[in-house]
Design an enzyme around this catalytic site. Sequence first.
Site, mmCIF file in Angstrom:
data_model
loop_
_atom_site.group_PDB
_atom_site.id
_atom_site.type_symbol
_atom_site.label_atom_id
_atom_site.label_comp_id
_atom_site.label_asym_id
_atom_site.label_seq_id
_atom_site.Cartn_x
_atom_site.Cartn_y
_atom_site.Cartn_z
ATOM 1 N N GLY A 104 51.393 -18.337 -1.520
ATOM 2 C CA GLY A 104 50.252 -17.737 -2.208
ATOM 3 C C GLY A 104 50.785 -16.574 -3.034
ATOM 4 O O GLY A 104 51.997 -16.440 -3.263
ATOM 5 N N ALA A 111 51.160 -13.505 -2.304
ATOM 6 C CA ALA A 111 52.106 -12.647 -1.585
ATOM 7 C C ALA A 111 53.464 -13.343 -1.456
ATOM 8 O O ALA A 111 54.509 -12.756 -1.769
ATOM 9 C CB ALA A 111 51.545 -12.295 -0.212
ATOM 10 N N GLY A 112 53.456 -14.595 -1.014
ATOM 11 C CA GLY A 112 54.717 -15.298 -0.759
ATOM 12 C C GLY A 112 55.457 -15.667 -2.033
ATOM 13 O O GLY A 112 56.682 -15.504 -2.120
ATOM 14 N N ARG A 158 30.468 -5.246 0.148
ATOM 15 C CA ARG A 158 30.080 -6.535 0.713
ATOM 16 C C ARG A 158 29.404 -6.433 2.077
ATOM 17 O O ARG A 158 28.482 -7.186 2.369
ATOM 18 C CB ARG A 158 31.322 -7.408 0.857
ATOM 19 C CG ARG A 158 31.877 -7.745 -0.481
ATOM 20 C CD ARG A 158 33.188 -8.444 -0.372
ATOM 21 N NE ARG A 158 33.620 -8.746 -1.728
ATOM 22 C CZ ARG A 158 34.745 -9.350 -2.030
ATOM 23 N NH1 ARG A 158 35.567 -9.723 -1.064
ATOM 24 N NH2 ARG A 158 35.057 -9.593 -3.274
ATOM 25 N N GLU A 188 47.352 -11.374 3.115
ATOM 26 C CA GLU A 188 46.237 -11.432 4.060
ATOM 27 C C GLU A 188 46.726 -11.605 5.503
ATOM 28 O O GLU A 188 45.989 -11.333 6.451
ATOM 29 C CB GLU A 188 45.277 -12.571 3.664
ATOM 30 C CG GLU A 188 43.920 -12.435 4.332
ATOM 31 C CD GLU A 188 42.895 -13.441 3.828
ATOM 32 O OE1 GLU A 188 43.043 -13.968 2.708
ATOM 33 O OE2 GLU A 188 41.925 -13.694 4.572
ATOM 34 N N LEU A 245 43.945 -9.527 -3.920
ATOM 35 C CA LEU A 245 44.975 -9.983 -4.858
ATOM 36 C C LEU A 245 45.929 -8.832 -5.143
ATOM 37 O O LEU A 245 47.145 -8.988 -5.198
ATOM 38 C CB LEU A 245 44.325 -10.467 -6.163
ATOM 39 C CG LEU A 245 43.321 -11.620 -6.023
ATOM 40 C CD1 LEU A 245 42.766 -12.021 -7.388
ATOM 41 C CD2 LEU A 245 43.961 -12.834 -5.356
HETATM 42 C C1 FAD Z 1 36.963 -18.375 -2.678
HETATM 43 C C2 FAD Z 1 37.736 -17.081 -2.639
HETATM 44 C C3 FAD Z 1 37.710 -16.229 -3.730
HETATM 45 C C4 FAD Z 1 38.415 -15.033 -3.704
HETATM 46 N N1 FAD Z 1 38.374 -14.212 -4.788
HETATM 47 C C5 FAD Z 1 39.086 -13.055 -4.774
HETATM 48 C C6 FAD Z 1 39.083 -12.178 -5.904
HETATM 49 O O1 FAD Z 1 38.443 -12.432 -6.907
HETATM 50 N N2 FAD Z 1 39.827 -11.057 -5.830
HETATM 51 C C7 FAD Z 1 40.556 -10.723 -4.731
HETATM 52 O O2 FAD Z 1 41.229 -9.693 -4.732
HETATM 53 N N3 FAD Z 1 40.594 -11.547 -3.663
HETATM 54 C C8 FAD Z 1 39.884 -12.703 -3.654
HETATM 55 N N4 FAD Z 1 39.909 -13.515 -2.552
HETATM 56 C C9 FAD Z 1 40.833 -13.220 -1.441
HETATM 57 C C10 FAD Z 1 42.260 -13.649 -1.848
HETATM 58 O O3 FAD Z 1 42.195 -14.845 -2.594
HETATM 59 C C11 FAD Z 1 43.179 -13.900 -0.667
HETATM 60 O O4 FAD Z 1 43.074 -12.876 0.262
HETATM 61 C C12 FAD Z 1 44.623 -13.969 -1.138
HETATM 62 O O5 FAD Z 1 44.750 -14.904 -2.195
HETATM 63 C C13 FAD Z 1 45.555 -14.337 -0.006
HETATM 64 O O6 FAD Z 1 46.845 -14.490 -0.542
HETATM 65 P P1 FAD Z 1 48.077 -14.721 0.420
HETATM 66 O O7 FAD Z 1 49.265 -14.876 -0.474
HETATM 67 O O8 FAD Z 1 48.113 -13.674 1.457
HETATM 68 O O9 FAD Z 1 47.758 -16.104 1.171
HETATM 69 P P2 FAD Z 1 47.368 -17.561 0.647
HETATM 70 O O10 FAD Z 1 47.141 -17.633 -0.814
HETATM 71 O O11 FAD Z 1 46.287 -18.017 1.564
HETATM 72 O O12 FAD Z 1 48.652 -18.416 0.917
HETATM 73 C C14 FAD Z 1 49.043 -18.804 2.222
HETATM 74 C C15 FAD Z 1 50.299 -19.623 2.106
HETATM 75 O O13 FAD Z 1 50.834 -19.833 3.403
HETATM 76 C C16 FAD Z 1 51.153 -21.183 3.586
HETATM 77 N N5 FAD Z 1 51.046 -21.439 5.023
HETATM 78 C C17 FAD Z 1 50.022 -21.130 5.865
HETATM 79 N N6 FAD Z 1 50.343 -21.446 7.121
HETATM 80 C C18 FAD Z 1 51.587 -21.953 7.081
HETATM 81 C C19 FAD Z 1 52.478 -22.444 8.058
HETATM 82 N N7 FAD Z 1 52.168 -22.446 9.357
HETATM 83 N N8 FAD Z 1 53.674 -22.931 7.645
HETATM 84 C C20 FAD Z 1 54.028 -22.928 6.320
HETATM 85 N N9 FAD Z 1 53.237 -22.438 5.365
HETATM 86 C C21 FAD Z 1 52.043 -21.957 5.739
HETATM 87 C C22 FAD Z 1 50.186 -21.955 2.723
HETATM 88 O O14 FAD Z 1 50.725 -23.202 2.420
HETATM 89 C C23 FAD Z 1 50.108 -21.018 1.510
HETATM 90 O O15 FAD Z 1 51.206 -21.292 0.673
HETATM 91 C C24 FAD Z 1 39.167 -14.694 -2.559
HETATM 92 C C25 FAD Z 1 39.176 -15.538 -1.456
HETATM 93 C C26 FAD Z 1 38.432 -16.705 -1.472
HETATM 94 C C27 FAD Z 1 38.370 -17.518 -0.245
#
Ligand code: FAD
Length: 637
Positions: A42, A44-45, A330, A425, A441
């Site tokens: 995502g 972060a990663g 929220r 997250e 984000l």
């Molecule tokens: C519908 C929606 C709309 C949103 N809109 C906004 C917005 O407008 N602004 C804002 O700031 N935030 C928004 N958010 C929140 C935000 O999108 C997320 O908090 C953020 O994108 C999380 O990013 P991340 O990189 O931490 O994780 P993610 O994007 O969830 O990525 C997780 C990654 O981990 C991998 N993974 C998970 N478990 C495993 C495992 N066991 N083994 C290997 N890989 C694994 C997945 O494949 C994925 O690649 C929204 C959230 C939702 C649900």
Amino acid sequence: MQLDSKVPAGPLEKKWDRHRFELKLINPANKRKFDIIVVGTGLAGASASATLAELGYNVKTFCIQDSPRRAHSIAAQGGINAAKNYPGDGDSIWRLFYDTIKGGDFRAREANVYRLAQISNHIIDQCVAQGVPFAREYGGLLANRSFGGAQVSRTFYARGQTGQQLLLGAYGALMRQVHAGKVQLFPRHEMLDLVLVDGNARGIVTRDLISGRVESHAAHAVVLATGGYGNIYFLSTNGNSGNVTATWRAYKKGAFFANPSFVQIHPTCIPVHGTYQSKLTLMSESLRNDGRVWVPKNPGDKRAPNDIPDSERDYYLERKYPSFGNLVPRDVASRNAKAVCDEGRGVGPTGYAVYLDFRDAIKRDGREVIRKKYGNLFQMYERITGEDPYETPMMIYPAVHYVMGGLWVDYNLMSTIPGLFVLGEANFSDHGANRLGASALMQGLADGYFIIPYTIGGYLAGTLLSDVKEDHPAFKEAEKAVAEKISRLLSIKGRRTVNDFHRELGRLLWNNCGMSRNDADMQEAKKKIPQLREEFWENVTVPGTPGEFNQVLEKAGRVADFLEFAELMVEDALQRRESCGCHFNEAYQTEDNEALRNDETCCYVSTWQFNGDGKEPTFHEEPLVFENVELIQRSYK
Ligand SMILES: Cc1cc2nc3c(=O)[nH]c(=O)nc-3n(C[C@H](O)[C@H](O)[C@H](O)COP(=O)(O)OP(=O)(O)OC[C@H]3O[C@@H](n4cnc5c(N)ncnc54)[C@H](O)[C@@H]3O)c2cc1C
């Protein structure tokens, strides 16, 4: 045990600069001697993998989807905050810091939040340089809009596809490193265990989701960026692949879990419409810039919305919170929607919905202006509900959206396991008890582009690590445990589907530990979760074999982890004797139904240490010390 947050000394504004200077460096030629595992692609990663590889480290990157581009971040709609103050409406790093810490109900670390606000401006520059097509004003400057909890416009956006565009930017940077040979990519690989050698995180065990092969991967450090666990509620705005598996299994290896009960409920989602629905759809909070929220004044008013005259409408957010109006945070908007529906004034077939109405905005600005700002969101709403929001107000209701809890990390984003870093997250940091919109984000990208590249170097430069390969007994042991769990799941051959258990767990959590909570309901959940877990291990049905593509098996492992984690969530919610932000315990509320904090005894991060299956976890507090802001009762009036 005293948790050491490693927050540097000195004035708030200087802490990060000073820390970066004090962190040990690795010279460029030596970086290539280190291997780093990043789990998750995502925002972060992907940003972490790209940046670490660009610095010269050898990176192995894993995700469960078929492409890094399908990480859940792609779904983010509304925008990303930064304190650029382009509109000249009074924003500053300090104001972004203050809004974020207040929005989180003073349950986050000051130093982390300040750093986040400082870095926010660099994120925008980085993303623009990558070609992210942010919306622009006529003069060419990037455009801004508002989000809940702020009285300035600081949210950068790309229509309703901000996450998608940001992720494409990070993905481009990541793929450049794949082609340069610095990142080895492992899509469709699920991390199922963390491996420790001499107490340090030294690798992971994965299952290849296509072939079913269980594999080990060794490295000098492991970075988890595996997203949030909101999907535990079954119905949420999260993608269906959301899970707690990676962080839960790291918890079982010694990483403390922090604030697991801090779950954010988003006020503007398309309401639940059927029992067999698998997901809820978010309508971005940015819509509340122009949409007005209302319900009929009189309970049971079943007239079509356009037949209800203004004098019989209650624009309850504007009435109760004149300063912030529809842009209250929220948690406040969600609780108020629940309250009016509980009074019998909810609309739609179930009575669990309120209107989000664009009539006045369209009259004022014209349909074309509204279409330009929110066109794809309006289209999405129409495709799902069959109603045209240009003509009829949208119906919305709160739903589970985001989790503020996650693995505990210090200022370096390192967990309680040395060498295990947690980003985005998946960690607990920065948002306290409630996340303001457009700041997830921001946090994910701050962690990946601008924090981990410094702090992981400090760790690697300052730690003596032995030479460890995949043939080390610790890997063999972890592989065996993973394989045994898989065989156990396949051997049960019971009568209930995995989804059935997941749905029941989700309903229990929503009803008993959801938008608002009380002790009796939570005690009931605490009793029922172990019963459901027991039944799962006796009566679940998982078809197929381990050595093939088997999505039910994947899901079964994730639901098994949810069934354990749920108990910790409830335990954590019970333990916090106050209401703060999205953690709303009905016993602690002001006369106006706002969260009533207890700063005397609850000003801490709650953290949990695993003691073994079937044993109570140990509770530890990280006291939160505020030197720069005054803890006040939040008010958005
Ligand atoms: C519908 C929606 C709309 C949103 N809109 C906004 C917005 O407008 N602004 C804002 O700031 N935030 C928004 N958010 C929140 C935000 O999108 C997320 O908090 C953020 O994108 C999380 O990013 P991340 O990189 O931490 O994780 P993610 O994007 O969830 O990525 C997780 C990654 O981990 C991998 N993974 C998970 N478990 C495993 C495992 N066991 N083994 C290997 N890989 C694994 C997945 O494949 C994925 O690649 C929204 C959230 C939702 C649900």
